[in-house]
Design an enzyme around this catalytic site. Structure first.
Site, PDB file in Angstrom:
ATOM      1  N   ASP A 120      41.898 -84.939 -32.314  1.00 18.30           N
ATOM      2  CA  ASP A 120      42.308 -84.016 -33.367  1.00 18.30           C
ATOM      3  C   ASP A 120      41.960 -84.597 -34.738  1.00 18.30           C
ATOM      4  OD1 ASP A 120      43.524 -82.079 -34.924  1.00 18.30           O
ATOM      5  OD2 ASP A 120      45.483 -82.273 -33.971  1.00 18.30           O
ATOM      6  N   ARG A 157      40.067 -77.527 -33.967  1.00 22.40           N
ATOM      7  CA  ARG A 157      39.209 -77.668 -32.794  1.00 22.40           C
ATOM      8  C   ARG A 157      38.981 -76.370 -32.030  1.00 22.40           C
ATOM      9  NH1 ARG A 157      42.407 -82.440 -30.017  1.00 22.40           N
ATOM     10  NH2 ARG A 157      44.096 -81.213 -30.926  1.00 22.40           N
ATOM     11  N   CYS A 217      44.028 -75.702 -28.380  1.00 20.03           N
ATOM     12  CA  CYS A 217      44.308 -77.012 -28.979  1.00 20.03           C
ATOM     13  C   CYS A 217      45.753 -76.973 -29.460  1.00 20.03           C
ATOM     14  CB  CYS A 217      43.309 -77.358 -30.084  1.00 20.03           C
ATOM     15  SG  CYS A 217      43.437 -76.374 -31.589  1.00 20.03           S
TER      16      CYS A 217
END
Length: 146
Positions: free
Chosen positions: A117, A15, A9
């Site tokens: 996100d 994440r 990520c």
């Protein structure tokens, strides 16, 4: 057969570590190694507090985590690279064109779902990211188990 999976990520604090933990649990005992890194990692930082809280609420073990910066050696060592967004794939392809055939969205099996996100957003964003990651992990785990 995949032996090494890398999850990517941006910061490697929300994440990708969440996905790493869920995937490690889902394929425990398979021999597949799972790691994570960030395209612009907050190097050395632990899992973000809201991500940590959501994982604990869902009864996941939280191993020690420190954010790592993605590099070419990590990409070369991985058999499979999973990202959260299409732009992450593009960045990886620019960085390491040889990773083209092994880089996919974590949400590939959910209609190429991109996982938004949650960083610096409210709690519901973290819960939504967790649910999306969980679905992606379940789908990939079926393909990674021997």
């Amino acid at each position: 057969m995949f032996e090494r999976v890398l999850i990517v990520c941006i910061g490697n604090i929300c994440r990708s570590p969440c996905a790493q933990i869920l995937l490690e649990e889902a394929i425990a005992g398979s021999g597949v190694k799972v790691a994570s890194a960030g395209l612009a990692a907050k190097v050395g930082q632990p899992i973000e507090a809201s991500t940590r809280s959501v994982l604990l609420e869902h009864r996941h073990a939280l191993p020690e985590h420190r954010a790592r910066q993605l590099d070419g050696a990590m990409l070369q060592a991985a058999d499979l690279v999973l990202t959260m967004e299409r732009r992450h794939i593009e960045h990886i392809h620019h960085m390491a064109p040889e990773a083209r055939g092994k880089t996919f969205l974590l949400g590939k099996w959910q209609g190429e779902l991109e996982i938004v996100d949650p960083y610096r957003r409210d709690r519901t964003a973290f819960e939504q990211a967790y649910r999306d990651i969980e679905k992606g992990v379940e789908a990939w785990a079926k393909r990674l188990r021997p």
